[in-house]
Design a protein around this motif. Structure first.
Motif, PDB file in Angstrom:
ATOM      1  N   ILE A  68       0.842  -1.198   0.000  1.00 52.86           N
ATOM      2  CA  ILE A  68       0.000   0.000   0.000  1.00 52.86           C
ATOM      3  C   ILE A  68       0.877   1.248   0.000  1.00 52.86           C
ATOM      4  N   LYS A  69       1.863   1.266   0.889  1.00 47.54           N
ATOM      5  CA  LYS A  69       2.759   2.425   0.975  1.00 47.54           C
ATOM      6  C   LYS A  69       3.482   2.644  -0.352  1.00 47.54           C
ATOM      7  N   GLU A  70       4.027   1.599  -0.929  1.00 50.51           N
ATOM      8  CA  GLU A  70       4.750   1.719  -2.197  1.00 50.51           C
ATOM      9  C   GLU A  70       3.842   2.244  -3.307  1.00 50.51           C
ATOM     10  N   HIS A  71       2.606   1.779  -3.333  1.00 54.59           N
ATOM     11  CA  HIS A  71       1.652   2.246  -4.341  1.00 54.59           C
ATOM     12  C   HIS A  71       1.385   3.746  -4.181  1.00 54.59           C
ATOM     13  N   MET A  72       1.116   4.181  -2.964  1.00 55.07           N
ATOM     14  CA  MET A  72       0.771   5.577  -2.734  1.00 55.07           C
ATOM     15  C   MET A  72       1.969   6.501  -3.002  1.00 55.07           C
ATOM     16  N   VAL A  73       3.160   6.047  -2.671  1.00 55.27           N
ATOM     17  CA  VAL A  73       4.360   6.845  -2.932  1.00 55.27           C
ATOM     18  C   VAL A  73       4.606   6.953  -4.432  1.00 55.27           C
ATOM     19  N   SER A  74       4.533   5.837  -5.149  1.00 57.60           N
ATOM     20  CA  SER A  74       4.818   5.872  -6.588  1.00 57.60           C
ATOM     21  C   SER A  74       3.703   6.562  -7.381  1.00 57.60           C
ATOM     22  N   ARG A  75       2.477   6.389  -6.981  1.00 54.27           N
ATOM     23  CA  ARG A  75       1.344   6.958  -7.724  1.00 54.27           C
ATOM     24  C   ARG A  75       1.123   8.439  -7.430  1.00 54.27           C
ATOM     25  N   PHE A  76       1.286   8.847  -6.168  1.00 59.65           N
ATOM     26  CA  PHE A  76       0.949  10.215  -5.777  1.00 59.65           C
ATOM     27  C   PHE A  76       2.133  11.034  -5.292  1.00 59.65           C
TER      28      PHE A  76
END
Length: 109
Positions: A68-76
């Motif tokens: 989840i953290k990796e997704h939010m960092v890379s996406r936003f």
């Protein structure tokens, strides 16, 4: 027993916070915690947890929280302090996702 949430449930809630409180990922910080120290982590960054918009949710595992953290960092483009800044008690698992943003009056223009 505490309720734990799936990756999709948590991502949906985090996206709801972005929609409601500001979509600029650079204003937000996301990190993993043990869930027992979320207020302490917020005080570390602001001194007053009440002046921060935040959400903290338990995942099924530390791996799920990391995804989840990796997704939010890379996406936003959210900020994510190194894991070393958050103390972990012996035997604890960082399976909670904590996302926060300083209130508008605290965010630099």
């Amino acid at each position: 027993m505490e309720q734990k949430y799936s990756i999709q449930q948590i991502k949906f809630e985090l996206l709801s916070y972005l929609k409601e409180f500001g979509t600029d990922g650079a204003d937000w910080t996301i990190q993993l915690t043990t869930g027992t120290d979320d207020q302490a982590v917020l005080r570390l960054h602001d001194g007053e947890a009440g002046s921060i918009i935040w959400i903290c949710k338990p995942t099924l595992s530390e791996r799920a929280a990391t995804l989840i953290k990796e997704h939010m960092v890379s996406r936003f483009g959210m900020n994510s302090p190194s894991a070393d800044t958050v103390p972990v008690p012996a035997g604890a698992e960082r399976n909670w996702v904590l996302m926060y943003r300083k209130a508008k009056s605290h965010v630099a223009a």
